[in-house]
Design a protein around this motif. Sequence first.
Motif, PDB file in Angstrom:
ATOM      1  N   MET A 141       0.814  -1.220   0.000  1.00 10.06           N
ATOM      2  CA  MET A 141       0.000   0.000   0.000  1.00 10.06           C
ATOM      3  C   MET A 141       0.849   1.274   0.000  1.00 10.06           C
ATOM      4  SD  MET A 141      -2.942  -1.294  -0.135  1.00 10.06           S
ATOM      5  CE  MET A 141      -4.005   0.096   0.147  1.00 10.06           C
ATOM      6  N   HIS A 142       2.144   1.163  -0.223  1.00  6.41           N
ATOM      7  CA  HIS A 142       3.041   2.319  -0.162  1.00  6.41           C
ATOM      8  C   HIS A 142       3.157   2.983  -1.526  1.00  6.41           C
ATOM      9  CE1 HIS A 142       4.126  -0.171   3.296  1.00  6.41           C
ATOM     10  NE2 HIS A 142       4.347   0.988   3.883  1.00  6.41           N
ATOM     11  N   ASP A 143       3.091   4.314  -1.532  1.00  4.85           N
ATOM     12  CA  ASP A 143       3.135   5.001  -2.822  1.00  4.85           C
ATOM     13  C   ASP A 143       4.058   6.209  -2.878  1.00  4.85           C
ATOM     14  OD1 ASP A 143       1.697   6.849  -1.343  1.00  4.85           O
ATOM     15  OD2 ASP A 143       0.102   7.064  -2.808  1.00  4.85           O
ATOM     16  N   ILE A 144       4.805   6.472  -1.828  1.00  6.86           N
ATOM     17  CA  ILE A 144       5.644   7.676  -1.836  1.00  6.86           C
ATOM     18  C   ILE A 144       6.665   7.611  -2.968  1.00  6.86           C
ATOM     19  CG2 ILE A 144       7.406   8.968  -0.574  1.00  6.86           C
ATOM     20  CD1 ILE A 144       5.864   8.346   1.992  1.00  6.86           C
ATOM     21  N   GLY A 145       7.418   6.531  -3.040  1.00  4.98           N
ATOM     22  CA  GLY A 145       8.452   6.414  -4.061  1.00  4.98           C
ATOM     23  C   GLY A 145       7.889   6.450  -5.465  1.00  4.98           C
ATOM     24  N   GLN A 146       6.860   5.667  -5.715  1.00  5.87           N
ATOM     25  CA  GLN A 146       6.310   5.636  -7.072  1.00  5.87           C
ATOM     26  C   GLN A 146       5.634   6.946  -7.438  1.00  5.87           C
ATOM     27  OE1 GLN A 146       2.845   5.252  -8.141  1.00  5.87           O
ATOM     28  NE2 GLN A 146       1.881   3.850  -6.710  1.00  5.87           N
ATOM     29  N   SER A 147       5.134   7.683  -6.449  1.00  6.90           N
ATOM     30  CA  SER A 147       4.555   9.001  -6.731  1.00  6.90           C
ATOM     31  C   SER A 147       5.633   9.982  -7.178  1.00  6.90           C
ATOM     32  CB  SER A 147       3.834   9.556  -5.503  1.00  6.90           C
ATOM     33  OG  SER A 147       2.711   8.755  -5.208  1.00  6.90           O
ATOM     34  N   SER A 159       6.567  -0.964  -8.373  1.00  3.87           N
ATOM     35  CA  SER A 159       7.177  -0.532  -7.136  1.00  3.87           C
ATOM     36  C   SER A 159       6.808  -1.492  -6.011  1.00  3.87           C
ATOM     37  CB  SER A 159       6.677   0.880  -6.794  1.00  3.87           C
ATOM     38  OG  SER A 159       7.198   1.307  -5.562  1.00  3.87           O
ATOM     39  N   ALA A 160       7.733  -1.647  -5.062  1.00  5.34           N
ATOM     40  CA  ALA A 160       7.458  -2.433  -3.853  1.00  5.34           C
ATOM     41  C   ALA A 160       8.330  -1.885  -2.739  1.00  5.34           C
ATOM     42  CB  ALA A 160       7.756  -3.915  -4.067  1.00  5.34           C
ATOM     43  N   LEU A 161       7.732  -1.622  -1.605  1.00  2.30           N
ATOM     44  CA  LEU A 161       8.502  -1.119  -0.468  1.00  2.30           C
ATOM     45  C   LEU A 161       8.780  -2.224   0.544  1.00  2.30           C
ATOM     46  CD1 LEU A 161       9.765   1.358   0.942  1.00  2.30           C
ATOM     47  CD2 LEU A 161       7.636   1.557   2.196  1.00  2.30           C
ATOM     48  N   THR A 209       8.312  -8.292   1.849  1.00  2.00           N
ATOM     49  CA  THR A 209       7.339  -9.372   1.654  1.00  2.00           C
ATOM     50  C   THR A 209       6.562  -9.236   0.347  1.00  2.00           C
ATOM     51  OG1 THR A 209       5.727  -8.129   2.950  1.00  2.00           O
ATOM     52  CG2 THR A 209       7.029  -9.796   4.119  1.00  2.00           C
ATOM     53  N   THR A 210       6.620  -8.073  -0.294  1.00  2.22           N
ATOM     54  CA  THR A 210       5.850  -7.891  -1.523  1.00  2.22           C
ATOM     55  C   THR A 210       6.709  -7.843  -2.786  1.00  2.22           C
ATOM     56  OG1 THR A 210       5.812  -5.480  -1.285  1.00  2.22           O
ATOM     57  CG2 THR A 210       3.942  -6.726  -0.357  1.00  2.22           C
ATOM     58  N   VAL A 211       8.032  -7.774  -2.661  1.00  2.36           N
ATOM     59  CA  VAL A 211       8.867  -7.734  -3.871  1.00  2.36           C
ATOM     60  C   VAL A 211       8.652  -8.979  -4.731  1.00  2.36           C
ATOM     61  CG1 VAL A 211      10.654  -6.193  -3.008  1.00  2.36           C
ATOM     62  CG2 VAL A 211      10.928  -8.636  -2.736  1.00  2.36           C
ATOM     63  N   GLY A 244      11.445  -1.145  -8.895  1.00  2.00           N
ATOM     64  CA  GLY A 244      12.099  -0.287  -7.930  1.00  2.00           C
ATOM     65  C   GLY A 244      11.467  -0.452  -6.563  1.00  2.00           C
ATOM     66  N   GLY A 245      12.079   0.194  -5.597  1.00  2.00           N
ATOM     67  CA  GLY A 245      11.616   0.121  -4.220  1.00  2.00           C
ATOM     68  C   GLY A 245      12.786  -0.203  -3.306  1.00  2.00           C
ATOM     69  N   ALA A 246      12.634   0.166  -2.058  1.00  2.00           N
ATOM     70  CA  ALA A 246      13.726   0.053  -1.093  1.00  2.00           C
ATOM     71  C   ALA A 246      14.371  -1.338  -1.016  1.00  2.00           C
ATOM     72  CB  ALA A 246      13.252   0.493   0.284  1.00  2.00           C
TER      73      ALA A 246
END
Length: 174
Positions: A57-63, A103-105, A108-110, A134-136
């Motif tokens: 549910m994370h969207d900061i990076g992809q935004s 994107s995945a932060l 567990t979701t990558v 991408g994602g952390a």
Amino acid sequence: GFNVQGERFSEQIIFIPEMLITARAMKAGLALIRPLLAANDEKPLGTFIMGTVLGDMHDIGQSIVTIMLENAGFEVINLGTDVHPDRFIEAAAEHNADMIGFSALLSTTVYYQKVTIDEFVKAGHRDKVHILIGGAPTTQEWADECGADGWGGDAMLAVNLARKLITEKRAAWA
């Protein structure tokens, strides 16, 4: 100015809060000038589908990446968060996308980045788009392992990679 801030973010001179402020300012500015650009009939550099994979549910990076891609000249369709693989495939076909970003932060979701790429293969759409991740918790090694065409270690790297890939794609058509 936005590109300067992107470089500062890549160099860890500024951090996510400052980049978010910059991105919001750029978005507000683009809202004002977008009608002027549309009046010039300027074609987008390419079409990019963006979203955060299923379960995340994370969207900061992809935004941030979305705004930077728009600033670079891409038409971006942002599907938001918790996007099912089928939705990515539908959007890619509907918009005749050149590229897709997953994107995945969460660590567990990558895994759903790979699942989504596998679904593109099963649907016969994998060879029609470039897929970037991408994602952390992601790395170039993970991108290679899951079958992505590239990895954006940060927003600026993602945009530079998208530009490079679209330029190569257009050169191949010529």
